[in-house]
Design an enzyme around this catalytic site. Structure first.
Site, PDB file in Angstrom:
ATOM      1  N   SER A 220       0.844  -1.189   0.000  1.00 56.00           N
ATOM      2  CA  SER A 220       0.000   0.000   0.000  1.00 56.00           C
ATOM      3  C   SER A 220       0.879   1.238   0.000  1.00 56.00           C
ATOM      4  O   SER A 220       1.826   1.337   0.779  1.00 56.00           O
ATOM      5  CB  SER A 220      -0.913   0.014   1.237  1.00 56.00           C
ATOM      6  OG  SER A 220      -1.532   1.268   1.402  1.00 56.00           O
ATOM      7  N   LYS A 221       0.572   2.188  -0.862  1.00 55.21           N
ATOM      8  CA  LYS A 221       1.289   3.456  -0.897  1.00 55.21           C
ATOM      9  C   LYS A 221       1.165   4.155   0.452  1.00 55.21           C
ATOM     10  O   LYS A 221       2.089   4.798   0.935  1.00 55.21           O
ATOM     11  CB  LYS A 221       0.720   4.332  -2.011  1.00 55.21           C
ATOM     12  CG  LYS A 221       1.417   5.673  -2.186  1.00 55.21           C
ATOM     13  CD  LYS A 221       2.765   5.533  -2.846  1.00 55.21           C
ATOM     14  CE  LYS A 221       3.357   6.879  -3.185  1.00 55.21           C
ATOM     15  NZ  LYS A 221       4.687   6.784  -3.787  1.00 55.21           N
ATOM     16  N   ARG A 222       0.023   4.003   1.075  1.00 55.36           N
ATOM     17  CA  ARG A 222      -0.233   4.640   2.365  1.00 55.36           C
ATOM     18  C   ARG A 222       0.701   4.097   3.441  1.00 55.36           C
ATOM     19  O   ARG A 222       1.061   4.795   4.389  1.00 55.36           O
ATOM     20  CB  ARG A 222      -1.691   4.403   2.760  1.00 55.36           C
ATOM     21  CG  ARG A 222      -2.144   5.133   4.018  1.00 55.36           C
ATOM     22  CD  ARG A 222      -3.612   4.892   4.268  1.00 55.36           C
ATOM     23  NE  ARG A 222      -4.430   5.353   3.139  1.00 55.36           N
ATOM     24  CZ  ARG A 222      -5.717   5.090   3.008  1.00 55.36           C
ATOM     25  NH1 ARG A 222      -6.349   4.370   3.930  1.00 55.36           N
ATOM     26  NH2 ARG A 222      -6.387   5.532   1.959  1.00 55.36           N
TER      27      ARG A 222
ATOM     28  N   ASP B 221       7.834   5.303  -8.172  1.00 57.85           N
ATOM     29  CA  ASP B 221       8.887   5.345  -7.153  1.00 57.85           C
ATOM     30  C   ASP B 221      10.048   4.437  -7.540  1.00 57.85           C
ATOM     31  O   ASP B 221      11.222   4.799  -7.370  1.00 57.85           O
ATOM     32  CB  ASP B 221       8.342   4.897  -5.789  1.00 57.85           C
ATOM     33  CG  ASP B 221       7.341   5.880  -5.216  1.00 57.85           C
ATOM     34  OD1 ASP B 221       7.430   7.079  -5.546  1.00 57.85           O
ATOM     35  OD2 ASP B 221       6.465   5.439  -4.453  1.00 57.85           O
TER      36      ASP B 221
END
Length: 298
Positions: free
Chosen positions: A20-22, A30
């Site tokens: 998850s990016k979060r 990235d």
């Protein structure tokens, strides 16, 4: 007809948490910023939760389309292994066209090399030795300046070298290097090989201390003569002379430490007292029963 839906399994990190990016996990963009090439990322992600029948791992996008078969999709979650991606990225970099690699690598080389260097030749040295482009600066920074290094790097069991033998070799080879005019790799290597044969040495017995002297690193992307070609005659001589002075100082200091140790051994009844005092004053037990002063003693 009711459509049949098929999806790949979830992708997790090493702790089996969903990516998850979060949560701080890297996105495709990235990974590109971190020096991974697009083809390697696509190739690696395609193999998460799916495997081809022939167990091959390196595929072009066209080959992935041709080989894909949903019957080989796994049901269990797939773990995203960054080290495996680094390896695969390195394989793609090795196969990259040299001109394309040079253009991609140039900004990273210029981060640490500010002089007039043969960047294409340096690029050729590192292409097969990196996994991502940000690996480049730490691999080549010694071309700009020799880093601080420990004289113990001259010790190599296989090459049968130590500080004393390395000092002798560097002092012997220095006049030869001063007389050598052609500092391109092949003639320089041929001349050094003749020097080795004349002295009755093994190649590594000379090349190990010489490479250490001109690079200050244990691992380099090229051999001694290739490095010397890049930095040139003047810088080579400067670095070899500096290495000679460094080894002289190291050997003198070691001898003084051994002399102090022998003095303590011969102190008779005062030995225990003097030993404790020496340790309190900054000495410590090292290898080979020698004392190494941590600070200069009055």
């Amino acid at each position: 007809d009711i459509p049949v839906y098929v999806h790949c399994p979830l992708i997790t990190d090493e702790t089996h948490a969903k990516l998850s990016k979060r949560s701080g996990h890297s996105s495709y963009e990235d990974l590109l910023d971190q020096g991974f090439v697009s083809e390697a990322i696509v190739n690696y992600v395609a193999l998460l939760g799916w495997s081809p029948a022939d167990n091959n791992e390196i595929f072009s996008l066209r080959e992935l389309v041709e080989k894909f078969d949903y019957h080989h999709i796994n049901k269990s979650p797939a773990v995203f292994d960054i080290n495996k991606l680094r390896w695969m990225n390195g394989e793609y970099i090795k196969k990259m066209d040299p001109e394309v690699f040079y253009e991609r690598a140039l900004p990273y080389m210029k981060e640490v090399l500010k002089g007039d260097f043969n960047f294409k030749k340096i690029a050729g040295m590192v292409q097969t030795r990196i996994e991502t482009f940000p690996d480049i600066p730490a691999l080549i920074d010694f071309f700009q300046e020799v880093p601080e290094y420990d004289a113990s790097m001259y010790c190599h069991k296989k090459m049968k070298t130590n500080e004393e033998t390395s000092l002798t070799v560097l002092k012997e080879v220095l006049p030869f290097l001063e007389a050598q005019e052609d500092y391109t790799n092949d003639p320089l290597f041929a001349s050094l090989s003749a020097f080795v044969k004349e002295k009755g040495y093994k190649n590594g017995y000379v090349m190990w201390p010489l490479r250490t002297a001109v690079s200050g690193k244990q691992m380099t992307p090229a051999g001694a003569t290739e490095i010397m070609e890049i930095i040139g005659k003047e810088e080579t001589l400067k670095r070899v002379k500096a290495a000679i002075e460094k080894l002289k100082a190291e050997i003198t200091e070691t001898q003084q430490e051994n002399d102090e140790y022998q003095r303590l051994l011969s102190a008779g009844d005062e030995y225990e007292y003097m030993l404790s005092a020496a340790i309190e004053r900054g000495y410590a037990y090292p290898r080979e029963r020698r004392f190494y002063p941590k600070n200069n003693l009055e």
